[in-house]
Every structure is written in structure tokens, then in C-alpha cells.
Scaffold this motif. Structure first.
Motif, PDB file in Angstrom:
ATOM      1  N   MET A 273     -52.184   0.912   2.444  1.00 27.34           N
ATOM      2  CA  MET A 273     -51.081   0.239   1.758  1.00 27.34           C
ATOM      3  C   MET A 273     -50.240  -0.576   2.741  1.00 27.34           C
ATOM      4  SD  MET A 273     -50.070   3.399  -0.787  1.00 27.34           S
ATOM      5  CE  MET A 273     -48.465   2.762  -1.249  1.00 27.34           C
TER       6      MET A 273
ATOM      7  N   MET B 270     -48.071  -3.137   0.548  1.00 26.46           N
ATOM      8  CA  MET B 270     -47.679  -2.598  -0.746  1.00 26.46           C
ATOM      9  C   MET B 270     -46.621  -1.529  -0.536  1.00 26.46           C
ATOM     10  SD  MET B 270     -51.346  -2.125  -2.698  1.00 26.46           S
ATOM     11  CE  MET B 270     -52.513  -3.484  -2.874  1.00 26.46           C
TER      12      MET B 270
ATOM     13  N   ILE C 283     -48.122   2.265  -5.154  1.00 21.90           N
ATOM     14  CA  ILE C 283     -49.227   2.024  -6.077  1.00 21.90           C
ATOM     15  C   ILE C 283     -48.984   2.853  -7.330  1.00 21.90           C
ATOM     16  CG2 ILE C 283     -51.698   2.348  -6.498  1.00 21.90           C
ATOM     17  CD1 ILE C 283     -52.238   1.786  -3.616  1.00 21.90           C
TER      18      ILE C 283
ATOM     19  N   ASP D  23     -58.032   8.865 -10.851  1.00 18.79           N
ATOM     20  CA  ASP D  23     -57.084   8.520  -9.789  1.00 18.79           C
ATOM     21  C   ASP D  23     -55.957   9.546  -9.678  1.00 18.79           C
ATOM     22  OD1 ASP D  23     -58.419   6.261  -8.936  1.00 18.79           O
ATOM     23  OD2 ASP D  23     -57.292   4.893 -10.218  1.00 18.79           O
TER      24      ASP D  23
ATOM     25  N   GLY E 179     -48.645  -2.133  -6.032  1.00 22.36           N
ATOM     26  CA  GLY E 179     -50.079  -2.132  -6.283  1.00 22.36           C
ATOM     27  C   GLY E 179     -50.415  -1.520  -7.626  1.00 22.36           C
ATOM     28  N   VAL E 180     -51.282  -2.201  -8.363  1.00 20.29           N
ATOM     29  CA  VAL E 180     -51.780  -1.712  -9.653  1.00 20.29           C
ATOM     30  C   VAL E 180     -53.279  -2.019  -9.694  1.00 20.29           C
ATOM     31  CG1 VAL E 180     -51.605  -1.876 -12.161  1.00 20.29           C
ATOM     32  CG2 VAL E 180     -49.567  -2.222 -10.754  1.00 20.29           C
ATOM     33  N   PRO E 181     -54.121  -1.058 -10.069  1.00 23.01           N
ATOM     34  CA  PRO E 181     -55.559  -1.342 -10.153  1.00 23.01           C
ATOM     35  C   PRO E 181     -55.870  -2.272 -11.320  1.00 23.01           C
ATOM     36  CG  PRO E 181     -55.109   0.905 -10.865  1.00 23.01           C
ATOM     37  CD  PRO E 181     -53.825   0.363 -10.339  1.00 23.01           C
TER      38      PRO E 181
ATOM     39  N   ASP F 212     -53.249  -6.439  -6.818  1.00 20.31           N
ATOM     40  CA  ASP F 212     -54.409  -5.670  -7.289  1.00 20.31           C
ATOM     41  C   ASP F 212     -54.781  -4.610  -6.252  1.00 20.31           C
ATOM     42  OD1 ASP F 212     -56.688  -4.702  -8.462  1.00 20.31           O
ATOM     43  OD2 ASP F 212     -57.894  -6.500  -8.118  1.00 20.31           O
ATOM     44  N   ALA F 213     -54.724  -3.345  -6.652  1.00 18.48           N
ATOM     45  CA  ALA F 213     -55.033  -2.231  -5.749  1.00 18.48           C
ATOM     46  C   ALA F 213     -56.408  -1.633  -6.011  1.00 18.48           C
ATOM     47  CB  ALA F 213     -53.976  -1.143  -5.891  1.00 18.48           C
TER      48      ALA F 213
ATOM     49  N   LEU G  71     -58.414   1.391  -3.783  1.00 18.77           N
ATOM     50  CA  LEU G  71     -58.699   2.701  -4.357  1.00 18.77           C
ATOM     51  C   LEU G  71     -60.202   2.982  -4.381  1.00 18.77           C
ATOM     52  CD1 LEU G  71     -56.112   2.542  -7.267  1.00 18.77           C
ATOM     53  CD2 LEU G  71     -55.961   3.999  -5.236  1.00 18.77           C
TER      54      LEU G  71
END
Length: 389
Positions: free
Chosen positions: A25, A30, A33, A40, A120-122, A150-151, A155
């Protein structure tokens, strides 16, 4: 049969996962997240419950740049989350559709230290948000102080490398399922349906100690099958048919994913030859799977054997994939993927080909990458197509 591993993980395992995430991160700039999916959430907290089958309530975990995970969850999950290593737990009386945790989640994120102004967001391939789209839009409007990054790749890469404890669980369920497949010829019966034959295998897996068998599919047909994802059906298996059974069975939240093929009464030369080709392709993929190689190298090794063996094509789109907390995980064995292999990576090798118009032959094994190459986690299939009866 290998010994059953202990369930769960030591606290140190979760600490290592978080430390690796936070190091990445910082590189990705970031501040936090946001996690919303079962794998997750479980990966970073150890929160393991069947209640995810209910789609009514959203669940949130915030990974801050510093400090432990923060849980923002429905009240019904408070006691369960308190049993994990997570200490900072915030709840609301869900379901509450007018504000299902969104204001609470917003306030917690806004209270975090902001160094980069990035959340961060997937959002990428093989990721999803398990929350209402309208709630996500509202959250974004309330978090205008953050840029959304975009994570998903971050991940994916974390979960790509399995710990020894994770590999032990996957190996155990592969071994258990190998036992069931090796026993299966004793219970397979022509004159009965795909569904009846698969039902007996599912019961056998559970009796052997599997936790669940959420994925058990089949395909059958005279001289080969045309689909590997639509069964088990009520189609009656007859002499001359070929049957494939593919299962994703779990132990302690970790999957195996491999298949076996069987012929009933007899198998013609084309079917036997197709089986021999995909078996050799699996060997080639196994030999190519070593540190320093890539998923694309593994694909190329398998496809070369199948192309030379007369493959007309491959409808699956890839020749295997990652495996672990989900039946299929990132990455994919494709020509374009090119993900480097490292010790601790668990993959499926899944060469499949159309060997005649409308006829497929697919084979799958599970492997782990080691310092010296690869090691089988599933027990290798028979080198010649098994014939029942």
C-alpha cells in the motif's frame, strides 16, 4: 491419506498478511483499502462463517496504512468477529436499507490519517464489490476527499503466494479427493444418470471428511462429451459413453479443483488417443512449472503437445488457473498472462481440447511451485483412460 491439518491459522499468519499488504500500500500510495467480499475479509481477519450465503447484509473491512484491520459489520456478526484477532469492531443494526452501514463506514474512513488521499478498492478483473451499487455511489460522493485507486492486482498478488499452512490445507483436500476419485470406479454405474453417479461421489467426499463440495460437475456422451459445465444432468449413461467429473471440494475454506475421466464398457481409438494427449500435456505443463517461468510458459508447453496431438481448439479459454480460498483464482494460464511463478504458488494444470467436432477431452491436476520445480498436490490420474465394466 495425509494427516488432517489443524483448522484456522496462528495470529502470526494474519500479522504477516497485513504487513505485506501495508508494504504494498505504501508503494501504491494508498491510505487504506476497502474490502467487501468473503475471501478478502477472511484472508485478513480469519472471520469464517456460512452466513455469507445470505445476501441481505453488506460487510466491510478497512485495511489502514498503519494499524490493524477495522471491521464495520452488522451487529449479528459482532461476537464472531470478536473471536478473531480484530479488535476495532463497529456495528449497525442491519438490515437497514436506508443506511446499511454506509454512514458509519464513511465516518471511519474519513477519520483515518491521510497522506496520499487515495483509497484502494478492488475494481479490476476477477474482483467484485459485495454491496449495493447505489450505496457504493453514495459512499464515493461522501468520500470526495479521496481518489479511488484499483487495489485488485495488489490483493491478487498477496493471495497468489500461499503460506505453508495454506498449502497444507489444499494438499489435504486434494489427497482426500484423490482417494474418492480412486474409489469412484467401484460405484460408477451405466444405466444410471450423471446426477445419480455424482450424488454418490458427493456423499463419499463428505463421509471422508470434506467440509463442502460446492462444485461437482460432469459431462458425458458417446465417444466424448460436448460440455464440461452443464451437468450433472439426468442423462442416462450408456455403454460407449465417456464421463468427466470435475470437483471443487473444500477443507477449512480451501479448495481443490481437478477432474477425472472414465469410459463405460469400451473406448474407441480416438477417445483413448485424446486422453493420452491431454495426459502428456499435463506432464509438459508440470515440467514447465518452475520458479522463473511464467503462466504463459506453462500454457505454451501444454498447448504444444495438444496442437501436435490434433487439437481442433480449446473452448475453455485457458489451461488452468490459481487455486486457494476460491475455486478459481488469479492468474490464468494463457498466452498473454505472463505472471511469474514463485515458490508457494498453487495452480491447476487443465489442458483441454476439442479432439473431434463437438467432442472434448479435458484433464486437470493441482500443483504447488517449489524452489526446485513443482510438486503434485492431487494424486496423478491413471496414464490410460479407465474403462468401467
Amino acid at each position: 491419506m495425509i494427516p488432517q491439518p489443524s483448522r484456522g491459522f496462528e495470529r502470526a499468519e494474519f500479522e504477516r498478511r497485513l504487513q505485506k499488504a501495508q508494504a504494498r500500500m505504501r508503494v501504491a500510495e494508498m491510505d487504506a483499502i476497502l474490502l467487501t467480499t468473503e475471501p478478502d475479509v477472511r484472508y485478513f481477519t480469519g472471520f469464517f462463517t456460512q452466513f455469507w450465503e445470505s445476501p441481505t447484509r453488506p460487510w466491510f473491512i478497512v485495511l489502514p496504512a498503519n494499524g490493524k484491520p477495522i471491521a464495520v459489520i452488522p451487529e449479528i456478526g459482532a461476537a464472531g468477529m470478536a473471536g478473531t484477532w480484530v479488535e476495532d469492531i463497529h456495528t449497525w443494526p442491519a438490515p437497514r436499507p436506508e443506511d446499511d452501514g454506509i454512514t458509519l463506514l464513511r465516518d471511519i474512513i474519513l477519520q483515518l490519517p491521510r497522506k496520499f488521499g487515495r483509497l484502494g478498492v478492488p475494481l479490476g478483473h476477477e474482483s467484485l464489490l459485495r454491496m449495493p451499487a447505489g450505496d457504493y455511489q453514495k459512499l464515493l460522493a461522501d468520500l470526495s476527499a479521496f481518489d479511488i485507486a484499483d487495489a485488485s492486482l495488489l490483493l491478487h498478488q498477496l493471495r497468489y503466494l500461499k503460506s505453508p499452512a495454506e498449502i497444507e490445507k489444499i494438499h489435504f483436500i486434494c489427497d482426500l479427493t484423490s482417494d474418492a476419485f480412486e474409489h469412484l470406479p467401484n460405484s460408477l454405474k451405466a444405466g444410471e444418470s450423471e446426477r445419480q453417479n455424482c450424488h454418490r461421489m458427493r456423499i463419499d467426499l463428505l463421509q471422508r471428511g470434506a467440509d463442502t463440495t460446492p462444485y461437482l460437475i460432469s459431462g458425458s456422451g458417446p465417444g466424448g462429451y460436448d460440455s464440461i459445465i452443464m451437468g450433472p444432468t439426468d442423462r442416462i449413461i450408456e455403454t460407449g459413453d465417456v464421463l468427466i467429473i470435475d470437483t471443487g471440494t473444500t477443507f477449512d475454506g480451501y479448495f481443490c479443483d481437478f477432474d477425472r475421466n472414465y469410459a463405460f464398457g469400451s473406448a474407441d481409438d480416438d477417445v483413448r488417443r485424446a486422453y493420452e494427449v491431454v495426459f502428456r500435456a499435463t506432464d509438459a505443463g508440470f515440467a514447465a512449472a518452475r520458479p522463473g517461468a511464467t503462466t504463459s510458459d506453462v500454457w505454451a508447453a501444454m498447448w504444444d503437445i495438444m496442437e501436435k496431438g490434433g487439437a481442433l481448439g480449446n473452448s475453455v479459454g485457458r489451461l488452468g488457473h490459481g487455486l486457494g480460498m476460491e475455486l478459481t483464482e488469479w492468474p490464468s494460464n494463457t498466452p498473454e498472462d505472463k505472471t511469474p511463478l514463485e515458490p508457494g504458488v498453487v495452480l491447476t494444470l487443465e489442458p483441454g481440447m476439442e479432439f473431434a467436432p463437438g467432442k472434448q477431452m479435458v484433464h486437470e491436476e493441482n500443483i504447488v511451485i517449489t524452489e526446485d520445480g513443482a510438486r503434485m498436490l492431487s494424486r496423478r490420474a491413471a496414464p490410460e483412460l479407465p474403462v468401467i465394466g
